[in-house]
Design an enzyme around this catalytic site. Sequence first.
Site, short mmCIF file in Angstrom:
data_model
loop_
_atom_site.label_atom_id
_atom_site.label_comp_id
_atom_site.label_asym_id
_atom_site.label_seq_id
_atom_site.Cartn_x
_atom_site.Cartn_y
_atom_site.Cartn_z
N ASP A 46 7.59 -4.71 -2.67
CA ASP A 46 6.42 -4.07 -2.06
C ASP A 46 5.23 -4.15 -3.01
OD1 ASP A 46 4.63 -2.45 -0.69
OD2 ASP A 46 6.06 -0.86 -0.31
N SER A 92 2.09 -1.07 4.39
CA SER A 92 3.49 -1.50 4.41
C SER A 92 4.07 -1.45 5.81
CB SER A 92 4.31 -0.62 3.46
OG SER A 92 3.95 -0.85 2.13
N GLU A 284 14.41 -3.36 -0.57
CA GLU A 284 13.03 -3.24 -1.04
C GLU A 284 12.98 -2.63 -2.43
OE1 GLU A 284 8.74 -1.81 0.60
OE2 GLU A 284 10.37 -0.37 0.78
N ASP A 289 5.10 -1.30 -5.67
CA ASP A 289 3.89 -0.82 -4.99
C ASP A 289 3.33 0.39 -5.71
OD1 ASP A 289 2.03 -0.72 -2.66
OD2 ASP A 289 3.06 1.17 -2.28
N ASP A 331 5.18 -7.42 1.45
CA ASP A 331 4.42 -7.02 2.63
C ASP A 331 2.92 -7.16 2.39
OD1 ASP A 331 4.52 -5.06 0.71
OD2 ASP A 331 5.16 -3.46 2.05
N HIS A 332 2.49 -7.04 1.13
CA HIS A 332 1.08 -7.13 0.74
C HIS A 332 1.02 -7.07 -0.78
CE1 HIS A 332 1.36 -2.91 -0.30
NE2 HIS A 332 1.86 -2.67 0.90
#
Length: 438
Positions: A46, A92, A284, A289, A331-332
């Site tokens: 993430d 997300s 994940e 993140d 996801d980003h």
Amino acid sequence: MPATHPALPLLALVAAGALALSSCGDSASESVALPQHPSVIILSGDGMGSQQRTAIQYHTYGLDERQPMDALPVAGMLDTIPGDPEYAVSDSAAGATAWAVGKKVPNGTTGLGPDGESVPTLLDLAKQRGMSTGLVNDHDVTNATLAAFGAPVPDRDLKVEIAEGYLDRGVDVLFGGGEKYWYPKGDAGRIPDEGDDDASEGSANLVQRAEELGYGYAYDRDTFDALTGPKALALVQDSAKRRSNEIEGYDYHSDPHYVAPEKLVAKALDILGRNENGFFLVIESDDLDSDGHEHDAQNMMLAGESMNAMVQVITEYQKEHPDVLLIVTADHETGGMAIENVLDDDEPEPNSDQVADDPVPYWAETPENMPLPDGGVPKRSGPFTIKGTDRQFKVDWTTAEHTGTMVPVTAAGPLAERFTGVHHNTHVYDVITELFGN
């Protein structure tokens, strides 16, 4: 492919893969017989963009040994833009939902269609095939990414409803943190409440409900080692490698409730792999993140170690189980991270990083993750040594939020070659459904 070979830039690997694929022609790849009972693993870092993967590569593996997540034989890029009328940068929920349902959706949408409608997720399709299913996280197992597959909800913050949804859907393996959502308020659960965010927030004892449904339950290393399946719930220490930010003197090595992410993955493979119809597993690293939001490159390196350790477990498993497709992506990107030269007298390059999302002091009088006067480098941003060299780099950040950059995808296993090149993030769904024969 061997684990050690010259560390080519990722985009060079992409280009090489594209040339190899084009030389074969589409008809050659289409003629390959698909396995009758394939398995699929999606491993998401993430917030992990190209810069994060590069920094982890340099610091942990150096210039000659390719890190496991980039040593996979196929590489490409995925866009991350959501199907949102207002925003160009994904959260997300929208990012994972694009993988889960094959449609671009607005931010905040978690496992539902573009208009909030109920649609089958990849996990649903896997269950229809008789496959076992699993969700694993180094942080909260009820977070948006995993919920997009296993418990679609109108709001990603409906954590208790997500936990209930996992049980309603009969997800076979559920490993991660977030114990507080599974126990009612006032019930501390099985892990001591030490941090500011540990108190239970649930409305019912969902652990008890899970046990009544036949789940084995684990909450520390000993009980985790004893899990046998076929249904298993492990709620262990949440984001243990980062808890020293909240609890002075905390050491995850000595915490009996910490289970290393790679061990979570190994156990999940052991349990899920017994199903002759195959399995579908989403994993994940949510800590990556959080590290981006908090501008904490030191902990990002620890999360990167976990990512690579999980990939190593999976690729070892693939040697005996070649019908497993592994997809490693994100996801980003989070933080707008950049790798820069270290400040020196000859070539000054001050830090210009923004104020972090979470100005945690990291137990220091001067916060270690915040901008310093005159462009000084915060401790959490470096300098870091490139392994095996005398060279150093530092990290800078442009935002405390997500960015809209494309993210790398690497893959191995049946239909992995489909990820060569540049694709929409919905391509993950397209490849997996092709593998399923849908």
